[in-house]
Design a protein around this motif. Structure first.
Motif, PDB file in Angstrom:
ATOM      1  N   LEU A 169       0.854  -1.184   0.000  1.00 13.20           N
ATOM      2  CA  LEU A 169       0.000   0.000   0.000  1.00 13.20           C
ATOM      3  C   LEU A 169       0.891   1.235   0.000  1.00 13.20           C
ATOM      4  CD1 LEU A 169      -2.731  -0.984   2.658  1.00 13.20           C
ATOM      5  CD2 LEU A 169      -2.923  -1.069   0.158  1.00 13.20           C
ATOM      6  N   ASP A 170       0.945   1.929  -1.133  1.00 12.05           N
ATOM      7  CA  ASP A 170       1.796   3.121  -1.193  1.00 12.05           C
ATOM      8  C   ASP A 170       1.101   4.305  -0.522  1.00 12.05           C
ATOM      9  OD1 ASP A 170      -0.087   4.097  -3.033  1.00 12.05           O
ATOM     10  OD2 ASP A 170       1.111   3.503  -4.765  1.00 12.05           O
ATOM     11  N   ARG A 171       1.820   5.402  -0.422  1.00 15.35           N
ATOM     12  CA  ARG A 171       1.309   6.570   0.312  1.00 15.35           C
ATOM     13  C   ARG A 171      -0.013   7.068  -0.287  1.00 15.35           C
ATOM     14  NH1 ARG A 171       4.356   9.842   3.526  1.00 15.35           N
ATOM     15  NH2 ARG A 171       6.265   9.016   2.573  1.00 15.35           N
ATOM     16  N   LYS A 172      -0.096   7.111  -1.614  1.00 17.75           N
ATOM     17  CA  LYS A 172      -1.308   7.597  -2.270  1.00 17.75           C
ATOM     18  C   LYS A 172      -2.503   6.715  -1.941  1.00 17.75           C
ATOM     19  CE  LYS A 172      -3.186   8.678  -6.849  1.00 17.75           C
ATOM     20  NZ  LYS A 172      -2.902   8.705  -8.319  1.00 17.75           N
ATOM     21  N   THR A 173      -2.308   5.412  -1.980  1.00 19.19           N
ATOM     22  CA  THR A 173      -3.393   4.475  -1.683  1.00 19.19           C
ATOM     23  C   THR A 173      -3.819   4.581  -0.229  1.00 19.19           C
ATOM     24  OG1 THR A 173      -2.527   2.960  -3.365  1.00 19.19           O
ATOM     25  CG2 THR A 173      -4.101   2.056  -1.782  1.00 19.19           C
ATOM     26  N   LEU A 174      -2.846   4.750   0.670  1.00 19.39           N
ATOM     27  CA  LEU A 174      -3.173   4.905   2.086  1.00 19.39           C
ATOM     28  C   LEU A 174      -4.033   6.144   2.316  1.00 19.39           C
ATOM     29  CD1 LEU A 174       0.275   4.023   3.719  1.00 19.39           C
ATOM     30  CD2 LEU A 174      -1.842   2.706   3.945  1.00 19.39           C
ATOM     31  N   ARG A 175      -3.670   7.257   1.677  1.00 20.50           N
ATOM     32  CA  ARG A 175      -4.444   8.490   1.847  1.00 20.50           C
ATOM     33  C   ARG A 175      -5.853   8.335   1.287  1.00 20.50           C
ATOM     34  NH1 ARG A 175       0.305  11.396   0.166  1.00 20.50           N
ATOM     35  NH2 ARG A 175      -0.649  11.568  -1.889  1.00 20.50           N
ATOM     36  N   ALA A 176      -5.958   7.726   0.114  1.00 21.29           N
ATOM     37  CA  ALA A 176      -7.249   7.602  -0.550  1.00 21.29           C
ATOM     38  C   ALA A 176      -8.196   6.665   0.197  1.00 21.29           C
ATOM     39  CB  ALA A 176      -7.048   7.111  -1.982  1.00 21.29           C
ATOM     40  N   ASN A 177      -7.654   5.757   0.987  1.00 16.12           N
ATOM     41  CA  ASN A 177      -8.479   4.745   1.647  1.00 16.12           C
ATOM     42  C   ASN A 177      -8.405   4.832   3.166  1.00 16.12           C
ATOM     43  OD1 ASN A 177      -9.419   2.709  -0.646  1.00 16.12           O
ATOM     44  ND2 ASN A 177      -7.298   3.283  -1.101  1.00 16.12           N
ATOM     45  N   LYS A 178      -8.114   6.011   3.679  1.00 21.66           N
ATOM     46  CA  LYS A 178      -7.907   6.168   5.119  1.00 21.66           C
ATOM     47  C   LYS A 178      -9.121   5.701   5.924  1.00 21.66           C
ATOM     48  CE  LYS A 178      -6.483   9.586   8.559  1.00 21.66           C
ATOM     49  NZ  LYS A 178      -6.060  11.003   8.777  1.00 21.66           N
ATOM     50  N   ARG A 179     -10.304   6.101   5.529  1.00 23.93           N
ATOM     51  CA  ARG A 179     -11.502   5.715   6.280  1.00 23.93           C
ATOM     52  C   ARG A 179     -11.751   4.212   6.181  1.00 23.93           C
ATOM     53  NH1 ARG A 179     -17.575   8.395   5.753  1.00 23.93           N
ATOM     54  NH2 ARG A 179     -18.579   7.049   7.302  1.00 23.93           N
ATOM     55  N   ARG A 180     -11.598   3.659   5.001  1.00 24.40           N
ATOM     56  CA  ARG A 180     -11.817   2.221   4.834  1.00 24.40           C
ATOM     57  C   ARG A 180     -10.812   1.418   5.652  1.00 24.40           C
ATOM     58  NH1 ARG A 180     -14.007  -1.839   1.623  1.00 24.40           N
ATOM     59  NH2 ARG A 180     -15.827  -0.502   1.755  1.00 24.40           N
ATOM     60  N   ILE A 181      -9.564   1.835   5.663  1.00 27.53           N
ATOM     61  CA  ILE A 181      -8.547   1.128   6.436  1.00 27.53           C
ATOM     62  C   ILE A 181      -8.894   1.149   7.921  1.00 27.53           C
ATOM     63  CG2 ILE A 181      -6.135   1.224   7.191  1.00 27.53           C
ATOM     64  CD1 ILE A 181      -5.473   2.154   4.300  1.00 27.53           C
ATOM     65  N   GLN A 182      -9.422   2.273   8.396  1.00 30.41           N
ATOM     66  CA  GLN A 182      -9.838   2.352   9.796  1.00 30.41           C
ATOM     67  C   GLN A 182     -10.970   1.370  10.078  1.00 30.41           C
ATOM     68  OE1 GLN A 182      -8.500   3.897  12.376  1.00 30.41           O
ATOM     69  NE2 GLN A 182     -10.073   3.004  13.700  1.00 30.41           N
ATOM     70  N   GLU A 183     -11.910   1.263   9.159  1.00 32.83           N
ATOM     71  CA  GLU A 183     -13.021   0.316   9.332  1.00 32.83           C
ATOM     72  C   GLU A 183     -12.523  -1.123   9.361  1.00 32.83           C
ATOM     73  OE1 GLU A 183     -16.557   2.873   7.067  1.00 32.83           O
ATOM     74  OE2 GLU A 183     -15.384   1.387   5.963  1.00 32.83           O
TER      75      GLU A 183
END
Length: 209
Positions: A169-183
């Motif tokens: 998961l690169d930085r861009k993907t992490l930023r774009a999916n921040k809410r989903r990753i938290q869920e």
């Protein structure tokens, strides 16, 4: 496509760089493997959370020597917070999971010496499709409705994100999916936040000399 059954083995394969032919230096591999083992034990009902600490519930077989060893470690020690267990015995965890993958036929292990002096082990994934399948599961977990994501796949995402494994998961993907990753982190239990805190504490300790 079948993949290894345990989360530590899956994380190890995700951390492997096909281009480099090895796990990259600086990867939080040991911490991620310990967190993955804790997640496996928690999701499998072997561990419960008691006031922010893992506790062994009703014992039933793990059928996995790496997980069983950690369960015994927790059962035989005083209560500690989740992140404390992430921070312990990381190098043995790497060796044990690597050996487990070798014994299972997922990877080929070749002993080597760096500069003819320092022993190391070259790891080669026997079937690259296995790692691609795991990458597919991570990507699918970011897009599939949360209620349909398997807890083990949610844990993969949580650990990869908390471990800052940019290879997956690169930085861009992490930023774009921040809410989903938290869920997904909430779905998978305490291991993800514990991993993040363990890495942060280790960095602070190192910076403090």
């Amino acid at each position: 496509m079948t993949v290894p059954g345990s989360l530590p083995q899956r994380i190890f394969l995700l951390a492997y760089s096909p281009e480099k032919g090895r796990v990259r230096m600086g990867t939080n591999l040991g911490a991620m493997l310990r967190a993955a083992a804790l997640a496996d034990l928690y999701l499998g009902g072997h561990l419960t959370d008691e006031r922010g600490r893992p506790a062994v519930g009703v014992r039933h077989p793990c059928h996995d020597p790496v997980l069983e060893a950690l369960l015994e470690e927790i059962a035989g020690a005083r209560p500690r917070r989740w992140h404390s267990w992430v921070g312990r015995r990381q190098r043995p965890a790497v060796s044990a999971v690597r050996r487990q993958l070798g014994d299972g036929g997922w990877v080929r292990l070749e002993p080597r010496r760096i500069l003819g002096l320092f022993p190391t082990t070259k790891v080669t994934i026997r079937d690259p499709r296995v790692r691609k399948e795991l990458l597919g599961r991570v990507n699918a977990a970011l897009k599939t409705p949360v209620g349909r994501v398997e807890a083990a796949d949610a844990a993969l995402v949580a650990i990869v994100a908390a471990g800052d494994l940019r290879l997956v998961l690169d930085r861009k993907t992490l930023r774009a999916n921040k809410r989903r990753i938290q869920e997904l982190t909430e779905l998978s239990g305490p291991a993800g936040p514990a991993l993040r805190k363990s890495i942060r504490d280790a960095a602070a300790s190192s910076a403090g000399g």
